[in-house]
Motif scaffolding. Sequence first.
Motif, mmCIF file in Angstrom:
data_model
loop_
_atom_site.group_PDB
_atom_site.id
_atom_site.type_symbol
_atom_site.label_atom_id
_atom_site.label_comp_id
_atom_site.label_asym_id
_atom_site.label_seq_id
_atom_site.Cartn_x
_atom_site.Cartn_y
_atom_site.Cartn_z
ATOM 1 N N PRO A 61 84.609 20.657 20.607
ATOM 2 C CA PRO A 61 83.542 21.240 21.431
ATOM 3 C C PRO A 61 82.825 20.162 22.256
ATOM 4 O O PRO A 61 82.476 19.096 21.733
ATOM 5 N N VAL A 62 82.628 20.450 23.538
ATOM 6 C CA VAL A 62 81.960 19.490 24.419
ATOM 7 C C VAL A 62 80.783 20.101 25.168
ATOM 8 O O VAL A 62 79.965 19.373 25.725
ATOM 9 N N ASN A 63 80.690 21.427 25.203
ATOM 10 C CA ASN A 63 79.598 22.072 25.927
ATOM 11 C C ASN A 63 79.409 23.474 25.362
ATOM 12 O O ASN A 63 80.390 24.209 25.193
ATOM 13 N N VAL A 64 78.181 23.841 25.071
ATOM 14 C CA VAL A 64 77.880 25.152 24.498
ATOM 15 C C VAL A 64 76.798 25.824 25.335
ATOM 16 O O VAL A 64 75.773 25.211 25.659
ATOM 17 N N ILE A 65 77.029 27.091 25.690
ATOM 18 C CA ILE A 65 76.037 27.881 26.410
ATOM 19 C C ILE A 65 75.948 29.261 25.758
ATOM 20 O O ILE A 65 76.889 29.700 25.090
ATOM 21 N N PRO A 66 74.835 29.960 25.928
ATOM 22 C CA PRO A 66 74.748 31.332 25.408
ATOM 23 C C PRO A 66 75.795 32.232 26.055
ATOM 24 O O PRO A 66 76.144 32.053 27.222
ATOM 25 N N ASP A 67 76.280 33.184 25.296
ATOM 26 C CA ASP A 67 77.247 34.159 25.809
ATOM 27 C C ASP A 67 76.505 35.460 26.102
ATOM 28 O O ASP A 67 76.209 36.228 25.185
ATOM 29 N N GLY A 74 75.842 35.326 20.526
ATOM 30 C CA GLY A 74 77.121 34.695 20.842
ATOM 31 C C GLY A 74 76.941 33.473 21.712
ATOM 32 O O GLY A 74 75.936 33.311 22.413
ATOM 33 N N PHE A 75 77.936 32.597 21.669
ATOM 34 C CA PHE A 75 77.932 31.378 22.461
ATOM 35 C C PHE A 75 79.335 31.122 23.002
ATOM 36 O O PHE A 75 80.339 31.452 22.347
ATOM 37 N N LEU A 76 79.393 30.552 24.197
ATOM 38 C CA LEU A 76 80.649 30.093 24.775
ATOM 39 C C LEU A 76 80.758 28.593 24.507
ATOM 40 O O LEU A 76 79.834 27.838 24.826
ATOM 41 N N VAL A 77 81.883 28.179 23.944
ATOM 42 C CA VAL A 77 82.068 26.793 23.521
ATOM 43 C C VAL A 77 83.224 26.189 24.306
ATOM 44 O O VAL A 77 84.396 26.473 24.038
ATOM 45 N N MET A 78 82.912 25.379 25.319
ATOM 46 C CA MET A 78 83.958 24.693 26.084
ATOM 47 C C MET A 78 84.501 23.542 25.246
ATOM 48 O O MET A 78 83.731 22.782 24.667
ATOM 49 N N CYS A 79 85.838 23.420 25.220
ATOM 50 C CA CYS A 79 86.476 22.438 24.347
ATOM 51 C C CYS A 79 87.444 21.558 25.100
ATOM 52 O O CYS A 79 88.090 21.993 26.063
ATOM 53 N N GLU A 80 87.577 20.320 24.640
ATOM 54 C CA GLU A 80 88.691 19.463 25.005
ATOM 55 C C GLU A 80 89.812 19.682 24.002
ATOM 56 O O GLU A 80 89.558 19.939 22.818
ATOM 57 N N VAL A 81 91.051 19.563 24.459
ATOM 58 C CA VAL A 81 92.212 19.661 23.574
ATOM 59 C C VAL A 81 92.611 18.255 23.145
ATOM 60 O O VAL A 81 92.800 17.360 23.976
ATOM 61 N N LEU A 82 92.743 18.075 21.824
ATOM 62 C CA LEU A 82 93.167 16.803 21.254
ATOM 63 C C LEU A 82 94.477 16.993 20.508
ATOM 64 O O LEU A 82 94.798 18.088 20.031
#
Length: 339
Positions: A61-67, A74-82
């Motif tokens: 997870p790198v960025n979280v905003i309300p959904d 709820g929240f939207l969780v932007m992620c980087e792929v590792l």
Amino acid sequence: MTKCKLEYIWLDGYQPTQSLRSKTKVVEDFSGNVEDAPMWSFDGSSTEQAPGGASDCLLKPVNVIPDPGRIGTGFLVMCEVLNADGTPHRTNGRATINDDDNDFWFGFEQEYTLWDPATDRPIGFPADGFPGPQGPYYCSVGTGKAVGREIVEEHLELCLQAGLNVEGINAEVMMGQWEYQIFAKGAKDAGDQIWLSRYILDRCAEQHGIEINYHCKPVQGDWNGSGMHANFSNETLRTCGSQEVYEAICQAFEPRIKEHIDVYGADNDQRLTGLHETQSIDKFSYGVSDRGASIRIPIGTVENGWKGWLEDRRPASNADPYMVASAIIATVKSAAVPA
């Protein structure tokens, strides 16, 4: 205990254009802070990101905003792929951005086309033939000109409720084509916000039975393509007060045409033809107020004493904003700026 729905969002490995993927994790009493969102994993063999025999990829997870689009919390969780060992995956464009001090500010102008799956054409286009030629649709109002406004307005409101920094919307030159603008201080945050806003737009359009077409030339012929113009600045551009410095930075882009076009979106040759407010894909130019140039120097920058920003007009609507920002930053940092 409050049940919270966390929608983990990432970019898959499809080429030449990556797609958004997401899945839901239900947790209790989530704080809304990105540092409290746990790492997760997914099956990379189903997204072109891993072989079946070693399919686990990690979601950081790198960025979280309300959904705002879900019932309950709820929240939207932007992620980087590792990779499984914690290193950035080859598809992780965000990890290539060299802007840890957030010196670079980006404003992306995201164009897109509302697409009717029943006709496989932009909404508002007749099933056969074409609407009237371009001219009355840009920044238009009224039935038969501004088509799909209900989706556009709903998307804007959802983005604002989520805390995304959308700074405006407008109807674009082709019927059914629209644009919104997002600005952020920091290249990674700007990329996050574009991807999160695209996710919200795609999900919003689902409710209306409409598709979002990000292709940079969705209709062949005398119709405008779709871009994602990248407005950018760093401390030097914001404060130098020097035409000479601006020209040195613009000139640094010319020998790197291929490096930029390679990450500025698939099929961009169909859009960058030298027509419809574009420069040809194999040429480079810059100029004050020139919308047919590769890089436009805004008149506001000049009137402010050469303190402001630049606009790279070449990125396509389907480009990855992380990769666009990464390429621009690398080029600006390479410029031989006079003392």
